[in-house]
Design a protein around this motif. Structure first.
Motif, mmCIF file in Angstrom:
data_model
loop_
_atom_site.group_PDB
_atom_site.id
_atom_site.type_symbol
_atom_site.label_atom_id
_atom_site.label_comp_id
_atom_site.label_asym_id
_atom_site.label_seq_id
_atom_site.Cartn_x
_atom_site.Cartn_y
_atom_site.Cartn_z
ATOM 1 N N TRP A 63 0.838 -1.200 0.000
ATOM 2 C CA TRP A 63 0.000 0.000 0.000
ATOM 3 C C TRP A 63 0.872 1.249 0.000
ATOM 4 O O TRP A 63 0.567 2.236 -0.676
ATOM 5 C CB TRP A 63 -0.936 0.033 1.204
ATOM 6 N N GLY A 122 0.879 4.037 -2.838
ATOM 7 C CA GLY A 122 0.706 5.457 -2.519
ATOM 8 C C GLY A 122 1.802 6.310 -3.120
ATOM 9 O O GLY A 122 1.557 7.421 -3.600
ATOM 10 N N SER A 171 0.043 9.918 -3.505
ATOM 11 C CA SER A 171 -1.068 10.162 -2.581
ATOM 12 C C SER A 171 -0.525 10.297 -1.164
ATOM 13 O O SER A 171 -0.183 9.300 -0.514
ATOM 14 C CB SER A 171 -2.065 9.005 -2.654
ATOM 15 N N MET A 206 -2.109 8.193 1.690
ATOM 16 C CA MET A 206 -1.673 6.788 1.662
ATOM 17 C C MET A 206 -0.226 6.652 2.104
ATOM 18 O O MET A 206 0.120 5.723 2.848
ATOM 19 C CB MET A 206 -1.834 6.207 0.254
ATOM 20 N N ILE A 207 0.615 7.554 1.661
ATOM 21 C CA ILE A 207 2.037 7.472 1.994
ATOM 22 C C ILE A 207 2.249 7.651 3.492
ATOM 23 O O ILE A 207 2.896 6.819 4.142
ATOM 24 C CB ILE A 207 2.844 8.521 1.193
ATOM 25 N N ASN A 219 0.644 4.819 5.691
ATOM 26 C CA ASN A 219 1.303 3.519 5.562
ATOM 27 C C ASN A 219 2.729 3.520 6.075
ATOM 28 O O ASN A 219 3.222 2.480 6.507
ATOM 29 C CB ASN A 219 1.191 3.011 4.124
#
Length: 83
Positions: A49, A53, A58, A61-62, A65
């Motif tokens: 993920w 990301g 994104s 997301m980065i 995660n």
């Protein structure tokens, strides 16, 4: 950023959800009830993920995660160490 606010909210909530388990595991060193297989698969999934990301650029997301990967890796390491 206006259209990314749901991503930031979701990322914050799902990441913060790992804090109680991580803190408890660090304090007690009790990992008997934690599934090794689940945490191995989950941690690998979080790594993917994170990579996804990065590809999408994104930030929700980065960021989420990176933190979740750190928390899940901590629990995974403690599970292996204190079997």
């Amino acid at each position: 950023m206006d259209n990314e606010w749901p991503g930031y909210v979701a990322a914050t909530l799902t990441t913060v959800a790992f804090l109680p388990q991580t803190i408890k595991t660090i304090r007690t060193r009790d990992t008997r009830s934690i599934s090794l297989g689940m945490y191995v698969v989950f941690t690998i999934g979080v790594a993917f993920w994170l990579a996804y990301g990065i590809v999408l650029h994104s930030w929700p997301m980065i960021l989420a995660n990176i933190v979740t990967f750190g928390l899940s890796t901590t629990i995974l390491v403690l599970k292996v160490r204190y079997r």
